[in-house]
Design an enzyme around this catalytic site. Sequence first.
Site, PDB file in Angstrom:
ATOM      1  N   LYS A  83       0.565  -1.020   0.068  1.00  0.00           N
ATOM      2  CA  LYS A  83       0.078   0.021   0.121  1.00  0.00           C
ATOM      3  C   LYS A  83       0.402   1.246  -0.265  1.00  0.00           C
ATOM      4  O   LYS A  83       1.766   1.311   0.762  1.00  0.00           O
ATOM      5  CB  LYS A  83      -0.588   0.047   1.307  1.00  0.00           C
ATOM      6  CG  LYS A  83      -2.149  -0.959   0.941  1.00  0.00           C
ATOM      7  CD  LYS A  83      -3.369  -0.211   2.284  1.00  0.00           C
ATOM      8  CE  LYS A  83      -4.721  -0.639   2.005  1.00  0.00           C
ATOM      9  NZ  LYS A  83      -5.534  -0.619   2.846  1.00  0.00           N
TER      10      LYS A  83
HETATM   11  O1  G3P Z   1      -7.969  -0.290   4.977  1.00  0.00           O
HETATM   12  C1  G3P Z   1      -8.864   1.278   5.299  1.00  0.00           C
HETATM   13  C2  G3P Z   1      -9.780   1.215   4.965  1.00  0.00           C
HETATM   14  O2  G3P Z   1     -10.752   0.276   4.735  1.00  0.00           O
HETATM   15  C3  G3P Z   1     -10.460   1.583   5.841  1.00  0.00           C
HETATM   16  O3  G3P Z   1     -11.046   1.956   6.658  1.00  0.00           O
HETATM   17  O4  G3P Z   1     -13.900   2.759   8.244  1.00  0.00           O
HETATM   18  O5  G3P Z   1     -11.174   3.564   9.075  1.00  0.00           O
HETATM   19  O6  G3P Z   1     -12.189   5.032   7.328  1.00  0.00           O
HETATM   20  P1  G3P Z   1     -12.264   3.308   7.991  1.00  0.00           P
END
Ligand code: G3P
Length: 217
Positions: A83
């Site tokens: 990433k």
């Molecule tokens: O992996 C990145 C992502 O899915 C983050 O999700 O819920 O932290 O915005 P969130």
Amino acid sequence: MKFFLDTAEIEDIKKAVALGICDGITTNPTLIMKSGRNQKDVIQEIAKIVSGPISAEGIGDTTEEMVKEAEEFSTWAKNIVVKVPMTKEGLNAVRILSKKGIKTNVTLVFSPSQALLAAKAGATYVSPFVGRLDDIKEDGMLVISEIMQIFRNYGFATEVIVASVRSTKHVVESAKLGAHIATIPPKVLEIMWHHSLTDKGIQTFKEHYEKHKNTVK
Ligand code: G3P
């Protein structure tokens, strides 16, 4: 459509793998922190369970730092995807890594223009964060729709991972738009299985079976 699991929790991953619905894994520093474990140990354990792509994220700021991290991560297992953040330095790293055959996932994407730049840089995946856009009263799914249109117009090979998924609606809308992948938190995946009418229907059929079975030969 592929389902990735957005988690570093081994038990949750094992459950999804056993159900045949885990095509890959995405992690980030927050998810690794929540696991309470060392990043390399967790990723290598995941790699023993999951044969699909496993995204690991570093914290490098410069292109050089990101390339160095990516080279290290890719020694951890054969299915590692690195990433890289959506910055100029990040996309330079993507160009270099793609020439080295290292797969990349450009993360923290919030607009179609960012996704377009990432695809042009040769990213294997882009991860637009729909939930975080919704959080600030923007329309996360609209961004997915625009990215899908752009990628289709030009036949980009870059796949769209819908990330920051908060609801079953996000997954269903992603499927309707033809997004390649949704990376789903275990809690959301669990909700996807259920409907109250399914439970009620099973119960009724059981009751009718029991009622009927002794009345005919
Ligand atoms: O992996 C990145 C992502 O899915 C983050 O999700 O819920 O932290 O915005 P969130």
